[in-house]
Design a protein around this motif. Structure first.
Motif, mmCIF file in Angstrom:
data_model
loop_
_atom_site.group_PDB
_atom_site.id
_atom_site.type_symbol
_atom_site.label_atom_id
_atom_site.label_comp_id
_atom_site.label_asym_id
_atom_site.label_seq_id
_atom_site.Cartn_x
_atom_site.Cartn_y
_atom_site.Cartn_z
ATOM 1 N N GLN A 44 0.867 -1.178 0.000
ATOM 2 C CA GLN A 44 0.000 0.000 0.000
ATOM 3 C C GLN A 44 0.899 1.222 0.000
ATOM 4 O O GLN A 44 1.592 1.504 0.972
ATOM 5 C CB GLN A 44 -0.908 0.003 1.231
ATOM 6 N N TYR A 45 0.910 1.966 -1.104
ATOM 7 C CA TYR A 45 1.821 3.097 -1.263
ATOM 8 C C TYR A 45 1.689 4.082 -0.108
ATOM 9 O O TYR A 45 0.562 4.413 0.300
ATOM 10 C CB TYR A 45 1.527 3.809 -2.583
ATOM 11 N N PRO A 46 2.818 4.540 0.479
ATOM 12 C CA PRO A 46 4.217 4.258 0.137
ATOM 13 C C PRO A 46 4.851 3.220 1.056
ATOM 14 O O PRO A 46 6.041 3.311 1.372
ATOM 15 C CB PRO A 46 4.864 5.621 0.336
ATOM 16 N N GLY A 47 4.079 2.243 1.464
ATOM 17 C CA GLY A 47 4.544 1.279 2.457
ATOM 18 C C GLY A 47 5.434 0.199 1.891
ATOM 19 O O GLY A 47 5.725 0.143 0.690
ATOM 20 N N ASN A 48 5.839 -0.689 2.770
ATOM 21 C CA ASN A 48 6.718 -1.800 2.409
ATOM 22 C C ASN A 48 5.909 -2.967 1.852
ATOM 23 O O ASN A 48 4.669 -3.000 1.937
ATOM 24 C CB ASN A 48 7.502 -2.266 3.635
ATOM 25 N N TRP A 49 6.617 -3.927 1.291
ATOM 26 C CA TRP A 49 5.973 -5.146 0.815
ATOM 27 C C TRP A 49 5.423 -5.936 2.007
ATOM 28 O O TRP A 49 6.050 -6.033 3.054
ATOM 29 C CB TRP A 49 6.972 -6.022 0.070
ATOM 30 N N GLU A 50 4.227 -6.511 1.793
ATOM 31 C CA GLU A 50 3.624 -7.449 2.741
ATOM 32 C C GLU A 50 3.432 -8.769 2.007
ATOM 33 O O GLU A 50 3.148 -8.777 0.813
ATOM 34 C CB GLU A 50 2.271 -6.925 3.239
ATOM 35 N N LEU A 51 3.550 -9.867 2.726
ATOM 36 C CA LEU A 51 3.423 -11.195 2.116
ATOM 37 C C LEU A 51 2.322 -11.976 2.831
ATOM 38 O O LEU A 51 2.325 -12.085 4.062
ATOM 39 C CB LEU A 51 4.748 -11.956 2.212
ATOM 40 N N TYR A 52 1.400 -12.525 2.043
ATOM 41 C CA TYR A 52 0.295 -13.289 2.614
ATOM 42 C C TYR A 52 0.134 -14.617 1.900
ATOM 43 O O TYR A 52 0.349 -14.714 0.691
ATOM 44 C CB TYR A 52 -1.018 -12.507 2.512
ATOM 45 N N ASN A 53 -0.267 -15.615 2.663
ATOM 46 C CA ASN A 53 -0.624 -16.910 2.090
ATOM 47 C C ASN A 53 -2.133 -16.916 1.877
ATOM 48 O O ASN A 53 -2.910 -16.949 2.842
ATOM 49 C CB ASN A 53 -0.201 -18.053 3.010
ATOM 50 N N MET A 54 -2.553 -16.873 0.630
ATOM 51 C CA MET A 54 -3.962 -16.741 0.305
ATOM 52 C C MET A 54 -4.788 -17.962 0.691
ATOM 53 O O MET A 54 -5.989 -17.851 0.939
ATOM 54 C CB MET A 54 -4.132 -16.453 -1.187
ATOM 55 N N ALA A 55 -4.163 -19.113 0.758
ATOM 56 C CA ALA A 55 -4.910 -20.320 1.120
ATOM 57 C C ALA A 55 -5.394 -20.256 2.560
ATOM 58 O O ALA A 55 -6.521 -20.658 2.871
ATOM 59 C CB ALA A 55 -4.041 -21.556 0.905
#
Length: 530
Positions: free
Chosen positions: A475-486
């Motif tokens: 979400q600009y200007p934030g950092n990368w987030e990682l999610y497991n969609m399952a």
């Protein structure tokens, strides 16, 4: 797929409607036509759009990402030195209508265009039909009724056209834009049936995009429904989504947005109930219209061999329409010429022609149940859409839910395959950008299907990539987030610190895609926007 005459194709798009806003996706809003379509067809739980109206429509119509189609931001031409941001469809792409028309299809469109450039409220500010501002008739549609611009009054929409001409609304006759889109779609079907050739009909509703406008009798059906408040309605929708199997029972409901107060602390509850009642009525009117379109297909024995696809161009919209500011450029006037003053004023109830309101963030949070964020962002709330597909003559099963991640870019490839038409390498003397989407026909046939490539997003610096069960999002200007969609599609448990190698690999994929598609840094784009 067994041999069959080439199908008619009806593509229906709704505007700014959230994931859980129709009955068969957990809503309290009555949508019998769409519910019936779902019962006799397929529902996708993971259909994605491109987060905002015009980028989504560009992707939908071309099978490309928005930047490849020329609408990397919006439809304004800010003088950005890149064709990815020119603000109207590029010559290096073809629309579904252009591709199908080359293969012998009749084509028609009723509704919102919004991929042809920036059209002001006053006709003197633009020239319809010029190369810079292509209209539907110039991009493959034999018939067109609708608006060129992105938003406007339902009682007096600006940039209203039929064919190649601007038209005026008869002030002495009733006019409600949703109903008119339906009437002209039905009229086009009547015209199509006069020949044996199959047809492609694109029905692009503006409902339930702001402003909140709906007939009194439709609003009345929902008065009082929302006095229980946004917290309770979200919980109810979440429970129904789990019951239907559209979402996993393991997922958590995302918390109420921090910008929304608890319902017990909300002011002007009667007015809030009315705002959501009008929004629900807008969806109800659209569903009534869709029912009329289906009835016309039934009357002409076309239903069995018609592929119908229904979806939304982005998630629910959290925009607050201030009384002064940018929104004044969209408002216009009543049909009698009286100016309309925009603003979410609790002293006046929405719905009538002299109002111009939105339903605001707390109710958009309901629309996007169970997800986070809204139109414009690329977290799940902004990019997840209900999607229903029906084709009675060909579907192997009915009332089935499909969980594979799919995207608007896949619609073009699907339409071409069922029509038996090849995607062109060249069109009107221009080399055409290779198709990005992947045909969903194997899923329609009940077979196995798996994406060959990840799905990508970028809009105003918000960016994401989904590759099978993993989603990397910022979400600009934030950092990368990682999610497991399952296990966590509601994006509540960021795993980026636990799997830095996955973050690094997916970020590399994203950058390669962004470079290939001409995505520019949002910091650069902002310097051109005034």
């Amino acid at each position: 797929m067994h041999a069959v005459s080439r199908p008619n194709i009806v593509l229906i798009v709704t505007d700014d409607m959230g994931f859980s806003d129709i009955g068969c996706y957990g809503s309290e809003i009555s949508t019998p036509a769409l519910d019936k379509l779902a019962k006799n067809g397929l529902r996708f739980s993971s259909m994605y759009n491109s987060a905002r109206c015009c980028p989504s429509r560009a992707s939908l119509l071309t099978g490309l990402y928005p930047h490849q189609a020329g609408i990397g931001h919006m439809v304004e031409d800010y003088g950005i030195p890149s064709p990815a941001y020119q603000g109207y469809l590029r010559q290096e792409c073809v629309t579904i209508a252009e591709a199908l028309k080359q293969g012998g299809y009749q084509t028609g469109m009723s509704g919102k265009w919004h991929v042809g450039g920036s059209y002001g409220i006053k006709p003197s500010t633009w020239m319809p039909g010029t190369q810079k501002f292509p209209t539907p008739r110039q991009r493959g549609f034999d018939h067109f009724f609708g608006t060129l611009a992105g938003a406007g009054s339902y009682y007096n929409p600006h940039t209203l056209m039929e064919g190649d001409s601007l038209i005026e609304i008869d002030v002495d006759k009733e006019f409600y834009y949703t109903d008119e889109i339906t009437k002209h779609a039905v009229k086009m079907i009547e015209q199509f049936q006069q020949t044996a050739a199959p047809f492609f009909l694109y029905v692009a509703y503006t409902a339930p995009h702001w402003p909140l406008h709906a007939p009194v009798e439709e609003i009345t059906k929902y008065r009082g429904t929302y006095l229980s408040g946004w917290d309770e309605i979200r919980k109810q929708r979440f429970a129904r989504l789990k019951e239907t199997g559209l979402i996993s029972r393991e997922w958590e409901l995302s918390p109420r947005d921090d910008a929304a107060p608890p319902w017990e602390d909300a002011n002007n509850k009667e007015w809030e109930d009315m705002r959501m009642a009008v929004y629900a009525a807008q969806i109800g009117c659209m569903d009534n219209g869709i029912g009329s379109i289906f009835a016309k297909l039934d009357d002409n024995s076309m239903t069995d061999n018609t592929l119908v696809i229904f979806l939304s161009d982005n998630g629910g919209c959290s925009e607050l329409l201030q009384e002064e500011g940018w929104i004044e450029n969209h408002v216009g006037s009543m049909r009698n010429g009286t100016p309309v003053a925009p603003g979410n004023d609790p002293k006046k109830m929405p719905g009538t022609e002299d109002t111009y309101m939105s339903y605001d963030l707390p109710w958009a949070n309901v629309s996007n149940t169970p997800f986070r964020l809204y139109k414009h962002w690329v977290h799940e709330g902004g990019i997840s859409t209900p999607c229903i597909v029906s084709w009675p003559e060909q579907l192997s099963e009915r009332n089935r839910i499909l969980h594979e991640p799919v995207h608007l870019i896949d619609i073009m490839a699907t339409c071409l395959e069922v029509a038996g038409i090849s995607y062109p390498d060249e069109y009107n003397g221009h080399q055409i950008t290779p198709l990005e989407g992947e045909s969903l026909v194997p899923l329609l046939e009940g077979g196995e299907w798996k994406r060959n490539n990840p799905i990508f997003w970028e809009h105003e610096g918000n960016c994401a990539i989904r590759d099978e069960e993993w989603k990397l999002v910022s979400q600009y200007p934030g950092n990368w987030e990682l999610y497991n969609m399952a296990g966590d599609r509601t994006e509540l448990h960021d795993l980026s610190e636990h799997y830095p190698e996955i973050v690094q690999a997916m970020e590399k994929q994203y950058q390669e895609w962004a470079n290939r598609c001409g995505v520019l840094p949002w910091e650069t784009i902002k310097t051109y926007i005034v």
